[in-house]
Design a protein around this motif. Structure first.
Motif, PDB file in Angstrom:
ATOM      1  N   ILE A 174       0.866  -1.179   0.000  1.00  0.00           N
ATOM      2  CA  ILE A 174       0.000   0.000   0.000  1.00  0.00           C
ATOM      3  C   ILE A 174       0.897   1.221   0.000  1.00  0.00           C
ATOM      4  O   ILE A 174       1.848   1.300   0.771  1.00  0.00           O
ATOM      5  N   LYS A 175       0.593   2.163  -0.870  1.00  0.00           N
ATOM      6  CA  LYS A 175       1.298   3.436  -0.870  1.00  0.00           C
ATOM      7  C   LYS A 175       0.261   4.527  -1.119  1.00  0.00           C
ATOM      8  O   LYS A 175      -0.430   4.518  -2.130  1.00  0.00           O
ATOM      9  N   VAL A 176       0.189   5.462  -0.192  1.00  0.00           N
ATOM     10  CA  VAL A 176      -0.812   6.514  -0.220  1.00  0.00           C
ATOM     11  C   VAL A 176      -0.229   7.789  -0.817  1.00  0.00           C
ATOM     12  O   VAL A 176       0.812   8.265  -0.372  1.00  0.00           O
ATOM     13  N   ILE A 181       0.492  12.920   9.095  1.00  0.00           N
ATOM     14  CA  ILE A 181      -0.303  11.780   8.625  1.00  0.00           C
ATOM     15  C   ILE A 181       0.625  10.712   8.051  1.00  0.00           C
ATOM     16  O   ILE A 181       0.499   9.528   8.372  1.00  0.00           O
ATOM     17  N   ALA A 182       1.573  11.132   7.194  1.00  0.00           N
ATOM     18  CA  ALA A 182       2.521  10.177   6.600  1.00  0.00           C
ATOM     19  C   ALA A 182       3.302   9.444   7.689  1.00  0.00           C
ATOM     20  O   ALA A 182       3.478   8.225   7.623  1.00  0.00           O
ATOM     21  N   ALA A 183       3.745  10.178   8.692  1.00  0.00           N
ATOM     22  CA  ALA A 183       4.520   9.573   9.782  1.00  0.00           C
ATOM     23  C   ALA A 183       3.676   8.570  10.560  1.00  0.00           C
ATOM     24  O   ALA A 183       4.153   7.479  10.888  1.00  0.00           O
ATOM     25  N   ARG A 184       2.425   8.917  10.848  1.00  0.00           N
ATOM     26  CA  ARG A 184       1.563   8.000  11.600  1.00  0.00           C
ATOM     27  C   ARG A 184       1.257   6.737  10.790  1.00  0.00           C
ATOM     28  O   ARG A 184       1.288   5.625  11.324  1.00  0.00           O
ATOM     29  N   LEU A 185       0.949   6.908   9.502  1.00  0.00           N
ATOM     30  CA  LEU A 185       0.667   5.739   8.673  1.00  0.00           C
ATOM     31  C   LEU A 185       1.866   4.795   8.639  1.00  0.00           C
ATOM     32  O   LEU A 185       1.702   3.580   8.723  1.00  0.00           O
ATOM     33  N   LYS A 186       3.056   5.356   8.550  1.00  0.00           N
ATOM     34  CA  LYS A 186       4.264   4.527   8.496  1.00  0.00           C
ATOM     35  C   LYS A 186       4.560   3.886   9.855  1.00  0.00           C
ATOM     36  O   LYS A 186       4.768   2.673   9.949  1.00  0.00           O
ATOM     37  N   ARG A 187       4.566   4.706  10.892  1.00  0.00           N
ATOM     38  CA  ARG A 187       4.945   4.238  12.230  1.00  0.00           C
ATOM     39  C   ARG A 187       3.934   3.247  12.810  1.00  0.00           C
ATOM     40  O   ARG A 187       4.312   2.205  13.340  1.00  0.00           O
ATOM     41  N   MET A 188       2.668   3.560  12.712  1.00  0.00           N
ATOM     42  CA  MET A 188       1.642   2.747  13.374  1.00  0.00           C
ATOM     43  C   MET A 188       1.116   1.596  12.505  1.00  0.00           C
ATOM     44  O   MET A 188       0.616   0.616  13.028  1.00  0.00           O
ATOM     45  N   ILE A 243       2.457   1.657   6.498  1.00  0.00           N
ATOM     46  CA  ILE A 243       1.974   2.098   5.191  1.00  0.00           C
ATOM     47  C   ILE A 243       2.826   3.270   4.705  1.00  0.00           C
ATOM     48  O   ILE A 243       2.965   4.273   5.397  1.00  0.00           O
ATOM     49  N   ASP A 244       3.371   3.122   3.505  1.00  0.00           N
ATOM     50  CA  ASP A 244       4.191   4.175   2.898  1.00  0.00           C
ATOM     51  C   ASP A 244       3.309   5.252   2.268  1.00  0.00           C
ATOM     52  O   ASP A 244       2.155   4.992   1.905  1.00  0.00           O
ATOM     53  N   SER A 245       3.883   6.438   2.109  1.00  0.00           N
ATOM     54  CA  SER A 245       3.170   7.562   1.499  1.00  0.00           C
ATOM     55  C   SER A 245       4.088   8.295   0.531  1.00  0.00           C
ATOM     56  O   SER A 245       5.309   8.263   0.677  1.00  0.00           O
ATOM     57  N   TYR A 246       3.480   8.954  -0.427  1.00  0.00           N
ATOM     58  CA  TYR A 246       4.194   9.907  -1.278  1.00  0.00           C
ATOM     59  C   TYR A 246       3.758  11.287  -0.844  1.00  0.00           C
ATOM     60  O   TYR A 246       2.566  11.598  -0.823  1.00  0.00           O
ATOM     61  N   LEU A 247       4.722  12.104  -0.489  1.00  0.00           N
ATOM     62  CA  LEU A 247       4.468  13.466  -0.030  1.00  0.00           C
ATOM     63  C   LEU A 247       5.368  14.384  -0.839  1.00  0.00           C
ATOM     64  O   LEU A 247       6.585  14.287  -0.770  1.00  0.00           O
ATOM     65  N   GLY A 281       0.989   6.896 -10.219  1.00  0.00           N
ATOM     66  CA  GLY A 281       1.084   5.541 -10.757  1.00  0.00           C
ATOM     67  C   GLY A 281       1.863   4.600  -9.855  1.00  0.00           C
ATOM     68  O   GLY A 281       1.711   3.379  -9.933  1.00  0.00           O
ATOM     69  N   ASN A 282       2.692   5.157  -8.973  1.00  0.00           N
ATOM     70  CA  ASN A 282       3.450   4.363  -8.004  1.00  0.00           C
ATOM     71  C   ASN A 282       2.691   4.180  -6.697  1.00  0.00           C
ATOM     72  O   ASN A 282       3.194   3.541  -5.774  1.00  0.00           O
ATOM     73  N   CYS A 283       1.510   4.778  -6.610  1.00  0.00           N
ATOM     74  CA  CYS A 283       0.692   4.702  -5.395  1.00  0.00           C
ATOM     75  C   CYS A 283      -0.522   3.818  -5.637  1.00  0.00           C
ATOM     76  O   CYS A 283      -0.866   3.510  -6.780  1.00  0.00           O
ATOM     77  N   THR A 284      -1.158   3.428  -4.554  1.00  0.00           N
ATOM     78  CA  THR A 284      -2.329   2.558  -4.664  1.00  0.00           C
ATOM     79  C   THR A 284      -3.614   3.256  -4.245  1.00  0.00           C
ATOM     80  O   THR A 284      -4.696   2.702  -4.448  1.00  0.00           O
TER      81      THR A 284
END
Length: 159
Positions: free
Chosen positions: A2-4, A19-26, A29-33, A56-59
């Motif tokens: 999953i990549k947000v 938000i990106a930090a929480r998704l990753k830490r908890m 889930i990776d994010s593009y920012l 295209g690299n995100c889901t």
């Protein structure tokens, strides 16, 4: 995986980063920012092409909205691109901002607890996508998993 894609107005960079930090830490889930992206200062077609490539690299897409979002040309555009791709999509209203009516089509988050519900629904939808790919076309599997995401997340949010 999953990549947000975290869509946001530059004024909301801090909350998007949290938000990106929480998704990753908890939730792992990776994010593009885009705040760390060298393309961020480009304009027009170059930036649009770059954003499409990154999407295209995100889901899926999570749009961070605030009063500042009204002046953004990119957040609505990114939401449109995500919709075309049948991405699971939700919004996060920062600083107590109200969610505009047209964005209530998708689940809307207002707290860290809601963000945790989002992560759970995302993982469930991803699992469905992987299973459905075995016997459905890619587009049908994506559509089915996105529908599950919306149903699961709305149910957990009481929407």
């Amino acid at each position: 995986m999953i990549k947000v894609f975290l869509s946001h107005q530059s004024a909301d960079t801090l909350i998007a980063g949290q938000i990106a930090a929480r998704l990753k830490r908890m939730h792992g889930i990776d994010s593009y920012l885009d705040v760390i992206d060298p393309y961020i200062n480009r304009r027009g077609e170059d930036l649009a092409a770059h954003i499409r490539q990154e999407m295209g690299n995100c889901t899926q897409l999570l749009a961070v909205i605030s009063d500042s979002t009204r002046s953004s040309q990119w957040v609505p555009w990114e939401i449109g691109v995500a919709t075309e791709k049948d991405f699971p999509l939700a919004t996060y209203a920062s600083s107590g901002a109200s969610t505009p009516e047209f964005l209530r089509k998708w689940p809307y988050l207002r707290s860290e607890a809601d963000l945790d519900r989002y992560a759970t629904a995302s993982k469930s939808a991803r699992s469905t996508l992987v299973q459905k790919r075995e016997y459905l076309t890619e587009s049908a599997a994506r559509r089915t998993s996105t529908e599950e995401f919306f149903k699961t997340l709305r149910g957990s949010l009481g929407q």
